[in-house]
Design an enzyme around this catalytic site. Structure first.
Site, PDB file in Angstrom:
ATOM      1  N   TYR B 281      -0.812   5.912  -5.577  1.00 48.97           N
ATOM      2  CA  TYR B 281      -0.798   7.212  -4.334  1.00 48.97           C
ATOM      3  C   TYR B 281      -2.088   6.226  -3.640  1.00 48.97           C
ATOM      4  O   TYR B 281      -3.451   5.873  -3.833  1.00 48.97           O
ATOM      5  CB  TYR B 281      -2.435   8.747  -4.974  1.00 48.97           C
ATOM      6  CG  TYR B 281      -2.285   9.624  -3.955  1.00 48.97           C
ATOM      7  CD1 TYR B 281      -1.898  10.199  -4.060  1.00 48.97           C
ATOM      8  CD2 TYR B 281      -3.224   9.529  -3.919  1.00 48.97           C
ATOM      9  CE1 TYR B 281      -1.507  11.826  -3.071  1.00 48.97           C
ATOM     10  CE2 TYR B 281      -4.335  10.821  -3.073  1.00 48.97           C
ATOM     11  CZ  TYR B 281      -2.734  12.035  -2.702  1.00 48.97           C
ATOM     12  OH  TYR B 281      -3.425  12.986  -2.063  1.00 48.97           O
ATOM     13  N   TYR B 331       3.692  11.733   3.742  1.00 49.85           N
ATOM     14  CA  TYR B 331       2.585  12.128   3.002  1.00 49.85           C
ATOM     15  C   TYR B 331       2.970  13.371   2.251  1.00 49.85           C
ATOM     16  O   TYR B 331       2.762  14.379   2.914  1.00 49.85           O
ATOM     17  CB  TYR B 331       1.354  11.993   3.245  1.00 49.85           C
ATOM     18  CG  TYR B 331      -0.226  12.844   3.029  1.00 49.85           C
ATOM     19  CD1 TYR B 331      -0.462  12.081   2.383  1.00 49.85           C
ATOM     20  CD2 TYR B 331      -0.302  13.753   3.384  1.00 49.85           C
ATOM     21  CE1 TYR B 331      -1.802  12.995   1.878  1.00 49.85           C
ATOM     22  CE2 TYR B 331      -1.582  14.807   3.193  1.00 49.85           C
ATOM     23  CZ  TYR B 331      -2.354  13.824   2.315  1.00 49.85           C
ATOM     24  OH  TYR B 331      -3.289  14.417   1.537  1.00 49.85           O
TER      25      TYR B 331
END
Lengths: 140, 378
Positions: B281, B331
């Site tokens: 991440y 994103y």
């Protein structure tokens, strides 16, 4: 967006209201447990260590810069004229494990560094009745 | 090996863009239908949905309705961000493992570029809750919180701006081979260092690429997976650790991952060297640094060198973010990392395929909250 905007105003809860009321009176104070003597921030209803009752205790205002950033992009209303402005997390000398967010004032951005000593000042917050703590670098 | 082992059997997504012109419901339904079709499963077998949102998306029951389901046995809507992605997947897997559900969709749908965008405002604000202390100082965006962590980390471990740049450059290079990635043009260190400041120590190229889109995966049991059309990918184990607001975390030199990594390695008997690739991440370049160091891919302070020496790319130790991550693909709040991990483990990643990929780490979150899980080609 031509009208000048104010910085965000705090919206206290019942638990945080005494902290903000203390600032409004010009006093920087943090919660401390009356039983185990631990300091806490942010304000809570009861002590997170022992469930004891809490009271606001005036602190010296002295602390050190734990970390800081320089904001080049507006992320909240009311700060366009201050760009680029520094915000630090300050570790108060009485409770260095806590991190109090606040702007650093009176220093060139290049002079801000982790570990530098600061002193809190309680200043008027534009756009309302509240006051906030800001931090000024001092000689160690 | 058990009949109820949780397997990812389908992946789906909408196009990723800067302006979808669609609702989050429309995007979510496309991603979910695509995941079901990818699996070759009948829609009626889906009896659970897990999704997460920050007040910016469509809920599980509305998606179930739009998909044509009469309802769900397990609708889970988690009010949280990219720190809960692996936990959301783990909940779906637990539901399958326990027999609570037959098949569970996990999705994330957002218009994070054209819709509700982080750090934007149109007028005066009153801020309560956790941000009442920082907001009056113009300090309330996640990028600001984690820039604070990054500065502290640089102080403690000697991480440099160039180290951050190496993450941005390598991740972008990977995105060059991904037709779904929004940003595919390579960047150089000069370009990185010349990119504008956002929140020093973060420049533009340190920050995730806010985007519009949805991504979904479909989880079912090993027994059911046998008769579906894709190579199943097993979720071996997951570990999350979540603290409260980022400012309250006492030691910013160690992220959630310092607590979430050891139990995961211990329980699975695996180690970083066993990972063929990893989807970390990467809401910020710094997140990748802190997380891979905590997970033990390199020493604390060693991530810059790990990237500089090519260990994080093809031909190195572990390809990190072969799709281009949140920095360069899009994103999609970390759900796209699961799409990529499954695609790679099925050996369907085309020219960016990691050779013989069998096992991968996928992480979620940064700062005080996040998690990680391990997927294996079954």
């Amino acid at each position: 967006m031509t009208a000048k905007l104010n910085p965000p105003q705090p919206e206290p809860s019942l638990d945080s209201l005494p902290y903000w009321e203390s600032l409004k009176a010009g006093v920087f104070a943090l919660q401390r447990c009356t039983a185990c003597r631990e300091w806490q921030f942010p304000p809570l209803d009861t002590c997170r260590h022992c469930a004891g009752s809490l009271s606001l205790q005036t602190v010296s205002g002295r602390g050190t810069i734990y970390t800081f950033i320089i904001n080049h992009r507006p992320s909240a209303p009311g700060f366009d004229e201050l760009l680029p402005y520094p915000v630090a997390l300050v570790a108060p000398e009485e409770a260095p494990h806590l991190h109090i967010p606040g702007r650093i004032v009176g220093a060139a951005n290049e002079d801000i560094a982790i570990g530098r000593s600061v002193m809190a000042e309680v200043v008027d917050h534009p756009g309302g009745e509240w006051k906030v703590p800001v931090f000024r670098i001092i000689a160690t | 090996m058990a009949a109820n082992d949780p397997m990812v059997v389908g992946i789906g997504r909408s196009p990723y863009s800067r302006n979808s012109g669609r609702t989050t419901a429309s995007l979510a339904v496309e991603a979910c239908r695509s995941a079901i079709a990818d699996a070759g499963m009948d829609l009626s077998e889906v009896d659970g949905i897990v999704e997460f949102n920050v007040g910016d998306s469509v809920g599980s029951l509305n998606v179930a309705y739009a998909l044509g389901l009469p309802g769900l046995r397990m609708p889970v809507d988690i009010q949280n961000g990219g720190n809960v992605v692996t936990l959301a997947v783990a909940l779906a897997c637990m539901a399958v493992q326990s027999g609570k559900c037959k098949s569970v969709l996990v999705y994330r749908s957002l218009n994070s570029r054209s819709g509700q965008r982080i750090g934007t405002y149109t007028g005066n604000l009153n801020i309560g809750g956790d941000d009442q202390y920082g907001a009056p100082h113009g300090y309330m965006a996640p990028g600001q919180w984690f820039a604070m962590y990054c500065r502290r980390y640089m102080h403690e471990f000697g991480t440099t701006y160039e180290d951050l740049g190496r993450i941005a450059i390598t991740t972008r290079a990977h995105a060059g081979k991904n037709e779904a990635a929004i940003m595919r043009e390579p960047i150089t260190m000069e370009q990185y260092l010349a990119s504008r400041w956002i929140y020093d120590p973060f420049r533009l190229f340190d920050c995730a690429l806010e985007a519009d889109g949805a991504c979904a995966i479909l989880v079912t049991s090993r027994a059911r997976a046998r008769n579906l059309q894709q190579v199943p990918v097993q979720m071996l184990d997951e570990e999350t650790f979540m603290g409260r607001h980022p400012d309250s975390w006492e030691d910013m030199g160690h992220l959630f991952s310092a607590r979430a990594a050891p139990p995961l390695w211990e329980r699975t008997g695996l180690k970083p060297a066993d990972m063929d690739f990893a989807c970390i991440y990467d809401c910020f370049t710094f997140t990748t640094i802190g997380v891979i160091e905590d997970y033990g891919f390199c020493e604390k302070g060693g991530a810059g060198e790990y990237y500089a020496s090519g260990k994080a790319t093809y031909g190195g130790d572990c390809v990190i973010n072969p799709h281009g991550g949140l920095l360069s693909e899009a994103y999609i709040h970390g759900m796209n990392h699961h799409f990529e991990a499954v695609l790679q483990l099925r050996h369907q990643a085309g020219e960016r395929q990691v050779k013989d990929a069998k096992v991968a780490l996928v992480t979620a979150g940064t700062g005080p909250f996040g998690g990680g899980l391990i997927y294996a080609r079954a």
